[in-house]
Design a protein around this motif. Structure first.
Motif, PDB file in Angstrom:
ATOM      1  N   SER A 395      24.029 -42.566 -16.460  1.00  0.00           N
ATOM      2  CA  SER A 395      25.408 -42.391 -15.993  1.00  0.00           C
ATOM      3  C   SER A 395      25.700 -40.943 -15.598  1.00  0.00           C
ATOM      4  O   SER A 395      26.699 -40.661 -14.943  1.00  0.00           O
ATOM      5  CB  SER A 395      26.368 -42.834 -17.108  1.00  0.00           C
ATOM      6  OG  SER A 395      25.998 -42.184 -18.308  1.00  0.00           O
ATOM      7  N   GLY A 396      24.799 -40.022 -16.000  1.00  0.00           N
ATOM      8  CA  GLY A 396      24.998 -38.616 -15.618  1.00  0.00           C
ATOM      9  C   GLY A 396      26.096 -37.929 -16.387  1.00  0.00           C
ATOM     10  O   GLY A 396      26.635 -36.914 -15.926  1.00  0.00           O
ATOM     11  N   THR A 397      26.451 -38.408 -17.581  1.00  0.00           N
ATOM     12  CA  THR A 397      27.551 -37.819 -18.350  1.00  0.00           C
ATOM     13  C   THR A 397      27.085 -36.705 -19.267  1.00  0.00           C
ATOM     14  O   THR A 397      27.912 -36.042 -19.901  1.00  0.00           O
ATOM     15  CB  THR A 397      28.194 -38.897 -19.256  1.00  0.00           C
ATOM     16  OG1 THR A 397      27.145 -39.449 -20.084  1.00  0.00           O
ATOM     17  CG2 THR A 397      28.820 -40.007 -18.438  1.00  0.00           C
ATOM     18  N   GLY A 398      25.759 -36.510 -19.382  1.00  0.00           N
ATOM     19  CA  GLY A 398      25.275 -35.496 -20.331  1.00  0.00           C
ATOM     20  C   GLY A 398      25.252 -36.009 -21.751  1.00  0.00           C
ATOM     21  O   GLY A 398      24.950 -35.243 -22.672  1.00  0.00           O
ATOM     22  N   LYS A 399      25.577 -37.271 -21.942  1.00  0.00           N
ATOM     23  CA  LYS A 399      25.542 -37.874 -23.286  1.00  0.00           C
ATOM     24  C   LYS A 399      24.815 -39.215 -23.191  1.00  0.00           C
ATOM     25  O   LYS A 399      25.009 -39.980 -22.229  1.00  0.00           O
ATOM     26  CB  LYS A 399      26.977 -38.153 -23.787  1.00  0.00           C
ATOM     27  CG  LYS A 399      27.820 -36.901 -23.945  1.00  0.00           C
ATOM     28  CD  LYS A 399      27.984 -36.558 -25.402  1.00  0.00           C
ATOM     29  CE  LYS A 399      28.871 -35.315 -25.570  1.00  0.00           C
ATOM     30  NZ  LYS A 399      28.792 -34.796 -26.925  1.00  0.00           N
ATOM     31  N   LEU A 400      23.965 -39.504 -24.200  1.00  0.00           N
ATOM     32  CA  LEU A 400      23.272 -40.784 -24.218  1.00  0.00           C
ATOM     33  C   LEU A 400      23.867 -41.684 -25.282  1.00  0.00           C
ATOM     34  O   LEU A 400      24.103 -41.238 -26.404  1.00  0.00           O
ATOM     35  CB  LEU A 400      21.786 -40.600 -24.578  1.00  0.00           C
ATOM     36  CG  LEU A 400      20.911 -39.742 -23.690  1.00  0.00           C
ATOM     37  CD1 LEU A 400      19.464 -39.846 -24.162  1.00  0.00           C
ATOM     38  CD2 LEU A 400      21.020 -40.160 -22.233  1.00  0.00           C
ATOM     39  N   THR A 401      24.094 -42.929 -24.906  1.00  0.00           N
ATOM     40  CA  THR A 401      24.395 -43.900 -25.956  1.00  0.00           C
ATOM     41  C   THR A 401      23.067 -44.332 -26.570  1.00  0.00           C
ATOM     42  O   THR A 401      22.000 -44.078 -26.018  1.00  0.00           O
ATOM     43  CB  THR A 401      25.085 -45.150 -25.372  1.00  0.00           C
ATOM     44  OG1 THR A 401      24.151 -45.761 -24.468  1.00  0.00           O
ATOM     45  CG2 THR A 401      26.359 -44.801 -24.647  1.00  0.00           C
ATOM     46  N   ILE A 402      23.169 -45.008 -27.745  1.00  0.00           N
ATOM     47  CA  ILE A 402      21.951 -45.519 -28.379  1.00  0.00           C
ATOM     48  C   ILE A 402      21.243 -46.482 -27.442  1.00  0.00           C
ATOM     49  O   ILE A 402      20.016 -46.519 -27.361  1.00  0.00           O
ATOM     50  CB  ILE A 402      22.317 -46.206 -29.716  1.00  0.00           C
ATOM     51  CG1 ILE A 402      22.623 -45.144 -30.749  1.00  0.00           C
ATOM     52  CG2 ILE A 402      21.193 -47.106 -30.211  1.00  0.00           C
ATOM     53  CD1 ILE A 402      21.476 -44.209 -31.065  1.00  0.00           C
ATOM     54  N   GLN A 403      22.039 -47.242 -26.682  1.00  0.00           N
ATOM     55  CA  GLN A 403      21.452 -48.184 -25.736  1.00  0.00           C
ATOM     56  C   GLN A 403      20.625 -47.453 -24.690  1.00  0.00           C
ATOM     57  O   GLN A 403      19.498 -47.841 -24.386  1.00  0.00           O
ATOM     58  CB  GLN A 403      22.580 -49.009 -25.092  1.00  0.00           C
ATOM     59  CG  GLN A 403      22.114 -50.278 -24.405  1.00  0.00           C
ATOM     60  CD  GLN A 403      21.193 -51.121 -25.293  1.00  0.00           C
ATOM     61  OE1 GLN A 403      21.387 -51.207 -26.513  1.00  0.00           O
ATOM     62  NE2 GLN A 403      20.148 -51.690 -24.687  1.00  0.00           N
ATOM     63  N   ALA A 405      19.186 -44.558 -24.986  1.00  0.00           N
ATOM     64  CA  ALA A 405      17.982 -44.029 -25.629  1.00  0.00           C
ATOM     65  C   ALA A 405      16.957 -45.130 -25.835  1.00  0.00           C
ATOM     66  O   ALA A 405      15.756 -44.946 -25.577  1.00  0.00           O
ATOM     67  CB  ALA A 405      18.342 -43.371 -26.959  1.00  0.00           C
ATOM     68  N   LYS A 406      17.477 -46.288 -26.307  1.00  0.00           N
ATOM     69  CA  LYS A 406      16.543 -47.388 -26.579  1.00  0.00           C
ATOM     70  C   LYS A 406      15.817 -47.850 -25.321  1.00  0.00           C
ATOM     71  O   LYS A 406      14.677 -48.291 -25.365  1.00  0.00           O
ATOM     72  CB  LYS A 406      17.288 -48.575 -27.200  1.00  0.00           C
ATOM     73  CG  LYS A 406      17.400 -48.453 -28.709  1.00  0.00           C
ATOM     74  CD  LYS A 406      18.001 -49.717 -29.302  1.00  0.00           C
ATOM     75  CE  LYS A 406      18.046 -49.643 -30.817  1.00  0.00           C
ATOM     76  NZ  LYS A 406      18.919 -50.675 -31.377  1.00  0.00           N
ATOM     77  N   GLU A 407      16.492 -47.722 -24.175  1.00  0.00           N
ATOM     78  CA  GLU A 407      15.861 -48.200 -22.944  1.00  0.00           C
ATOM     79  C   GLU A 407      14.656 -47.370 -22.519  1.00  0.00           C
ATOM     80  O   GLU A 407      13.733 -47.872 -21.884  1.00  0.00           O
ATOM     81  CB  GLU A 407      16.887 -48.223 -21.803  1.00  0.00           C
ATOM     82  CG  GLU A 407      17.603 -49.559 -21.739  1.00  0.00           C
ATOM     83  CD  GLU A 407      18.801 -49.534 -20.795  1.00  0.00           C
ATOM     84  OE1 GLU A 407      18.808 -48.686 -19.883  1.00  0.00           O
ATOM     85  OE2 GLU A 407      19.728 -50.351 -20.995  1.00  0.00           O
ATOM     86  N   VAL A 408      14.661 -46.071 -22.843  1.00  0.00           N
ATOM     87  CA  VAL A 408      13.527 -45.236 -22.424  1.00  0.00           C
ATOM     88  C   VAL A 408      12.493 -45.052 -23.523  1.00  0.00           C
ATOM     89  O   VAL A 408      11.436 -44.500 -23.288  1.00  0.00           O
ATOM     90  CB  VAL A 408      13.981 -43.830 -21.948  1.00  0.00           C
ATOM     91  CG1 VAL A 408      14.776 -43.939 -20.662  1.00  0.00           C
ATOM     92  CG2 VAL A 408      14.722 -43.093 -23.039  1.00  0.00           C
ATOM     93  N   VAL A 409      12.817 -45.537 -24.720  1.00  0.00           N
ATOM     94  CA  VAL A 409      11.943 -45.183 -25.829  1.00  0.00           C
ATOM     95  C   VAL A 409      10.520 -45.747 -25.671  1.00  0.00           C
ATOM     96  O   VAL A 409       9.536 -45.088 -25.999  1.00  0.00           O
ATOM     97  CB  VAL A 409      12.568 -45.587 -27.179  1.00  0.00           C
ATOM     98  CG1 VAL A 409      12.458 -47.080 -27.410  1.00  0.00           C
ATOM     99  CG2 VAL A 409      11.927 -44.818 -28.315  1.00  0.00           C
ATOM    100  N   ALA A 410      10.376 -46.940 -25.102  1.00  0.00           N
ATOM    101  CA  ALA A 410       9.031 -47.505 -24.909  1.00  0.00           C
ATOM    102  C   ALA A 410       8.223 -46.630 -23.967  1.00  0.00           C
ATOM    103  O   ALA A 410       7.035 -46.364 -24.189  1.00  0.00           O
ATOM    104  CB  ALA A 410       9.146 -48.920 -24.358  1.00  0.00           C
ATOM    105  N   ASP A 411       8.916 -46.158 -22.907  1.00  0.00           N
ATOM    106  CA  ASP A 411       8.222 -45.290 -21.959  1.00  0.00           C
ATOM    107  C   ASP A 411       7.820 -43.963 -22.597  1.00  0.00           C
ATOM    108  O   ASP A 411       6.739 -43.436 -22.343  1.00  0.00           O
ATOM    109  CB  ASP A 411       9.105 -45.047 -20.732  1.00  0.00           C
ATOM    110  CG  ASP A 411       9.245 -46.321 -19.895  1.00  0.00           C
ATOM    111  OD1 ASP A 411       8.184 -46.869 -19.522  1.00  0.00           O
ATOM    112  OD2 ASP A 411      10.378 -46.752 -19.647  1.00  0.00           O
ATOM    113  N   ILE A 412       8.730 -43.429 -23.418  1.00  0.00           N
ATOM    114  CA  ILE A 412       8.402 -42.167 -24.102  1.00  0.00           C
ATOM    115  C   ILE A 412       7.176 -42.375 -24.990  1.00  0.00           C
ATOM    116  O   ILE A 412       6.237 -41.584 -24.968  1.00  0.00           O
ATOM    117  CB  ILE A 412       9.590 -41.666 -24.959  1.00  0.00           C
ATOM    118  CG1 ILE A 412      10.768 -41.284 -24.059  1.00  0.00           C
ATOM    119  CG2 ILE A 412       9.169 -40.476 -25.814  1.00  0.00           C
ATOM    120  CD1 ILE A 412      12.006 -40.882 -24.823  1.00  0.00           C
ATOM    121  N   CYS A 413       7.204 -43.450 -25.750  1.00  0.00           N
ATOM    122  CA  CYS A 413       6.090 -43.703 -26.664  1.00  0.00           C
ATOM    123  C   CYS A 413       4.783 -43.878 -25.918  1.00  0.00           C
ATOM    124  O   CYS A 413       3.730 -43.436 -26.360  1.00  0.00           O
ATOM    125  CB  CYS A 413       6.347 -44.939 -27.519  1.00  0.00           C
ATOM    126  SG  CYS A 413       7.520 -44.613 -28.826  1.00  0.00           S
TER     127      CYS A 413
END
Lengths: 580, 580
Positions: A395-403, A405-413
C-alpha cells in the motif's frame, strides 16, 4: 554402455549365428534390456532428427569431471543444449575412497568411471575433450585450452571453445599455505595418481628400512609417517595406514615392524573438529590405544627433505621432526587459472569464486561455478532489509500489517535460508514469533521499518558456508542440471522467490543443501558417522553402514562390483605389497 | 602367508573372544590348515634351533625376482643355506600376461606376487633386499648394490654383500640393435611398468585424436599403432590392441574409430617364425581379415618422434611411416652390468653369460647363471671325442669292443643331449645303429678312434640353443634348487654322467629342458598352440586351454583368483578406458 558391451559379448559368444541371436534379442526384451542393447547409434539418429529445423542449440561448456561436473552431466536430460566437457582427467573418481587406495584396500581403477561412458550416453550433442582450460574470457565468451597428453604425440596443442553457458567445476588444489618445502617433499591426497604414489612410497619406506646398511635411527626415521592435518581425509589415511602396517606389512617386514610410527599433526586443539565432540573424543582415544601419535596445536612451518619443523602453540618453540613420508592434507586452495579469472571479474582476495544462491558467478550472467572451486555468497537480510520492506508494503504507507508481513514471509525464508535456521535454533514456529508480541496485540500491530529490522536483526548470525565436500558438489550439480532442464519453462513461469530488489520472481528456487551426514572411518573396521538430526553412530555396525552407503553411491554398476570385490579380496588375501 | 592372513582375519572377526577362537582352531585342524595358521614364528624358531651348533651356513645370493630366481626360491627346501635375494623389483610378475595388461584385459596387480610372500615362507635364513646390483667381483666373492627407492628417503645408498654361491637371474633388457631413436620414442614390453605406460598411451592417442583442432591426416597418424617385431609378444600385443579397439574403444570414440590402424613390422619373411608354418599361416590370414597390416621384410633403421623409417628388403628403399605409438619387441639384449661382468671373466662378444650344462658360469665355480641372462654353452662331441674314446677304452688297446662302447653310451647321451636328438631325428633306436653295420658284423667289430669319430661325426648338427622363455627359466630355477637341495648328498654320491676329461662322475645330472609347448594368442578369443609331439591346435578351444594353463601356472592362489576375476570383469564390463 557397459550393459551394451555385456550383451554384445554374450551375443558374440553365440558365434554370430543369426537364429540364436534372435532368440537372445527376444529374451532381452523381456528383461527390459532392449533399450540398452540398441546401442547409441539409433539413439543418436533420433537426437539429430529432433534438432533439425530448430534454432541453433545453445552451447554449454563444462569444465571438470569431478563430483559437481559429473553430477550435472548425469542429470542433464534436456537435449536442446550442445554440451562440451573439458578436463585433463578422462574419468570421474569416487574421491571418498581415495584414502583406501593409498593402502590397497581398494584398487585405483575400481573407483573411477570413464567420463566417455557418461558423455556418450547423452548422444551426439555431448562431447568430451581431454584438455586443460588455462584461460577464461568472460567478455568474448570463450575458453582457451591446451592438451595434456604425453609429448611425443605432437607437442602441446592449443584451441579455443566458444560457449553460451560456462560451468566451472574444476575443483581445488591442495592448500600449502605457502609453507616452504611442502610442494617438493610431501604427498597430497587429491587425485588418484596421488594415492597411487603414496602407496608406492609406503612400500618404498618399508623396503628401504629393511636394507642391511642403515643405522637404527635412520630406520626409525624412514618408518615415521607424518600426516599433516586432522581433518577427515588425514584421519582416515592415518587409520588406513595403521591397519595396512599391522595387518599386512608386519607379516612381510617382521624385522622392522616395531619401528613403525604414525604421527598426526593438527594445528587446532582437536582432530576432526568439524564433527561432533563425541566422535572427536572416540577417535582420539582409539588412536591413542593404537599408538598413533596425535600432536595438536602444532603448526608446520617448514618441510625439509628429512625433517618437518613445527611451531608449538603453547611454548612457541620450533620443533624438528625427522620423517620418512609426509602426507599433506590441510584443506583446499585455488587453482591458478581460477585465481586469474577471479582477478579478471574483480573478485580478488577470495579463496573461491563467489556465486549467488543460483550458483551463478557474481557479475557474470552466463557463467556458473560449483563444487570446491566456488562458494555461495549468501546475501544478508540486513543488506536488503529496506528493499524487502518496501516490497511487502504494497500500500506504500510505510507500515506493514501482519497480513502484509505474512504474505512475503515464505519468499523471505526461501531467499534467505538463515531465517529458517534462526527460527529452528530458537525453537520458533514462524516469522510472527520473531515479533515478540502477544497474540492479542498481533491483530492490530503495524510494523514500521525499525520494528521490522529489529525482528530480523539477529538472523544473519546463522549464515554458514557450505563445506567443501563431495556431497555438496554432487547436490549442486544435480540442482544446476535441473535448472538447465527446465530453463525455458521457468523463463516463462518463474517458480523462485520474489525479487526484492527488482520486479517479478526469480526463475528458479535457490540452491538448498541437504545434509545427509558424514562418515569418518577410523580403521580396524570401525567408523564414526554424524547423521542428520545430531545422531552420532560409532563402531563396527557403522563400518557396515559405511560399506553399504558407499557401495550404493558408487557411480556405476561396474565400480560397485569392482569395489565390493576389492573389499572381498582384501578380506581373503590381504593387501598387496608389490611396488607397482 | 595369504592363508595365514585369511585365517587371522576370520579370527579377528570373532571379536577376539577366546572361547570362539578355540573353536576356530579346532576346525582348522581338521581342515589341515593348522600349519598355515601357526604363522612363521614357530617355523622360524625351528629353523634357528636346527642351525645351532652347526658350521656356519653357506651364503647364497640370488640376483633377480623373475621366473628363474622365483622358481629357484620356491623349490629351495634345504635350510642349511643363508639366502639373500637382491632385486630392484619387490615382486614376481607373471610375464606371459603382460600383453593382456597393456589393454586392461588383466590388471597389473593381478599378475604380480610380492617376493616377500615367498621369501618369508622360507624362514629367517632367507632375506630380500630391494636394491640393484651394479657390480660383481668374482674374485672377492662380493656384489655391490645400490638402492632404487625414491630419492627423498635419503639419497642413493650403497652396500656390498659377500657370497659363497651367487645365482645370477636378472633377465635381459630389450634389444634395440642400436637403432637410433628407439630408446626415446618407442615403448618396450618387458616390465609391468611398461605395460601400464602402454595402456595410458593408447588412451592418450584416442583422446588426442578426438580433439577438435586436428587435421584428418594428423588424427590418422596419431591412431596408427606400430608394433616392431613379429614374435609372440608383438603378435599378441597387436591382437589384444585390435580387440580393445574394436570391442571397447570403438564404442567410446565413435568419431575416430575408422581411423585406427595397426601395423606389424617384421624384418623376416613371416611373423611367428619360431612356430609351426600352419600357425604362421593362420595368424597371417586372421590378421589380414581383421585389417591388421603385416609388413614383412621391413627393417627399422630409425625412429623419429612422429615417423619410423624402414628399409625394405626387396627394393632397398627407405620408407617413412608416420605413427602415433610404437611398441618395440624384437628380442632381448644384455644388461650393462652383466656385460661388465662378462668382460671381467673373459666372456666378450656374447649376448648372454655362457654356462655349462649344470648352469655354472664358465670359469667361475661358485657363480650360476640362468634365465634370459644366460645361455648354456653346449660342448660338441667332436671337441671331446678323444677324451671320450680313451675313457671308453678301459683296456687301453686303442680299440673299443661293442661292449666297451655300450658301457659309455648312456653317459655320452646324458652329457651330450644332441646325440639323442640326432638318433631321434634319424629314427635310430640306439647308438649302435650309428655304426651302420649288420648285426652279424657287430659281434666282432672293434672300433678305432677314426671309426668312432665317423659314427658321431654328425650329431653336433643337432645342438640347439634354448629359447629365452619363461618356461626355460622356470625349469632352470627348479633344477638348480634341486641341485642345491641335494648338494651334500651328491657330493658324496655323484649321480651325473662320467667325467670324460677328468676322473669320476659329475655331481649332478646336467640340466635338460622339457618343452611343454607354446601359445600364441591371436585375439578374438582365438589362440594357436604348438604342443609337444608336433601337435598344433588353433581356435576357440585353444583359447580355453590357454585360459586354463595360465590360470593353473599362476604363482599363487591370490593371483589365480585375481586374474580369473579380471577375465570375468572384462567379459561383463569391458575394459576400462580411464587414463590411469
Amino acid at each position: 554402455m557397459s550393459r551394451f558391451a555385456f550383451y554384445e559379448r554374450i551375443y558374440r559368444a553365440f558365434h554370430d549365428r543369426p537364429s540364436l541371436s534372435k532368440l537372445l534379442l527376444v529374451s532381452t526384451v523381456s528383461g527390459g534390456g532392449i533399450v540398452a542393447f540398441s546401442d547409441t547409434t539409433p539413439f543418436r539418429v533420433a537426437y539429430a532428427d529432433s534438432a533439425q529445423g530448430q534454432c541453433p542449440k545453445k552451447k554449454v561448456v563444462v569444465l571438470g569431471t569431478g563430483w559437481a561436473a559429473t553430477s550435472f552431466l548425469k542429470n542433464l536430460k534436456n537435449s536442446s543444449y550442445e554440451v562440451e566437457v573439458v578436463s585433463p582427467r578422462n574419468y570421474f573418481a569416487f574421491t571418498p575412497l581415495l584414502p583406501s587406495v593409498t593402502n590397497g584396500t581398494v584398487e585405483a581403477r575400481s573407483i573411477v568411471e570413464p567420463i566417455r561412458n557418461i558423455v556418450n550416453k547423452k548422444g551426439p550433442h555431448c562431447e568430451y575433450r581431454e584438455a586443460e582450460c588455462y584461460k577464461i574470457d568472460a567478455e568474448k565468451k570463450k575458453i582457451y585450452c591446451q592438451t595434456t597428453q604425453a609429448s611425443n604425440l605432437g607437442g602441446k596443442e592449443e584451441f579455443a571453445i566458444d560457449y553460451d553457458y560456462l560451468i566451472i567445476a574444476v575443483g581445488a588444489r591442495a592448500n600449502t599455505f605457502n609453507t616452504p618445502g611442502v610442494e617438493e617433499n610431501t604427498h597430497f591426497l587429491k587425485e588418484v595418481e596421488d594415492a597411487q604414489k603414496i602407496r608406492q612410497t609406503v612400500i618404498d619406506c618399508f623396503e628401504r628400512a629393511s636394507l642391511p646398511s642403515l643405522s637404527e635411527e635412520e630406520r626409525k626415521r624412514i618408518l615415521h609417517f607424518v600426516v599433516v592435518g586432522g581433518g577427515p581425509t588425514g584421519v582416515e589415511f592415518a587409520a588406513e595406514l595403521h591397519d595396512f602396517a599391522i595387518e599386512d606389512l608386519a607379516q612381510l617386514y617382521p624385522e622392522v615392524k616395531n619401528l613403525v610410527k604414525i604421527t598426526l599433526l593438527e594445528a587446532g586443539d582437536h582432530i576432526l573438529n568439524m564433527f561432533d565432540k563425541r566422535i572427536t573424543a572416540f577417535a582420539e582415544q582409539k588412536f591413542q590405544r593404537e599408538d598413533i601419535n596425535i600432536k595438536t596445536g602444532s603448526m608446520v612451518v617448514k618441510v625439509a627433505e628429512k625433517e618437518i619443523s613445527t611451531k608449538e602453540r603453547g611454548t612457541g618453540h620450533v620443533v624438528s621432526i625427522p620423517y620418512g613420508m609426509a602426507v599433506w592434507s590441510t584443506g583446499i586452495g585455488t587453482r591458478p587459472f581460477i585465481m586469474e579469472f577471479m582477478k579478471q571479474i574483480g573478485q580478488t582476495n577470495r579463496r573461491a569464486i563467489a556465486t549467488d544462491e543460483w550458483l551463478r558467478v557474481d557479475g557474470c550472467d552466463t557463467i556458473y561455478a560449483l563444487g570446491d572451486c566456488a562458494t555461495i555468497n549468501q546475501r544478508r537480510v540486513m543488506e536488503d532489509i529496506a528493499a524487502i520492506f518496501s516490497k511487502a508494503d504494497k500500500s506504500g504507507t510505510g507500515k506493514l500489517t501482519i497480513q502484509d508481513a505474512k504474505e512475503v514471509v515464505a519468499d523471505i525464508c526461501e531467499r534467505y535460508p538463515q531465517v529458517e535456521l534462526y527460527l529452528k535454533k530458537k525453537n520458533m514456529k514462524n516469522f510472527v514469533d520473531l515479533l515478540k508480541h502477544s497474540d492479542s496485540e498481533m491483530q492490530t500491530l503495524k510494523l514500521d521499518i525499525e520494528l521490522f529490522k529489529l525482528a530480523l536483526s539477529e538472523v544473519d548470525s546463522q549464515m554458514k558456508n557450505l563445506p567443501a565436500t563431495a556431497q555438496v558438489a554432487a547436490q549442486q550439480g544435480e540442482y544446476l542440471a535441473d535448472c538447465f532442464n527446465r530453463m525455458d519453462m521457468c523463463e516463462k513461469n518463474p517458480e523462485g522467490p520474489l525479487r526484492f530488489r527488482a520486479s517479478g520472481r526469480h526463475r528458479f528456487h535457490p540452491f538448498r543443501y541437504k545434509h545427509f551426514g558424514q562418515f569418518a572411518p577410523l580403521g580396524g573396521e570401525q567408523t564414526a558417522a554424524e547423521l542428520p538430526g545430531d545422531w552420532v553412530s560409532i563402531g563396527r555396525s557403522t563400518q557396515w553402514l559405511w560399506y553399504s552407503v558407499y557401495a550404493s553411491k558408487l557411480v556405476s554398476w561396474r565400480t560397485r562390483v569392482l569395489v565390493i570385490s576389492d573389499w572381498g579380496r582384501r578380506f581373503i588375501f590381504g593387501r598387496d605389497s608389490s611396488r607397482i
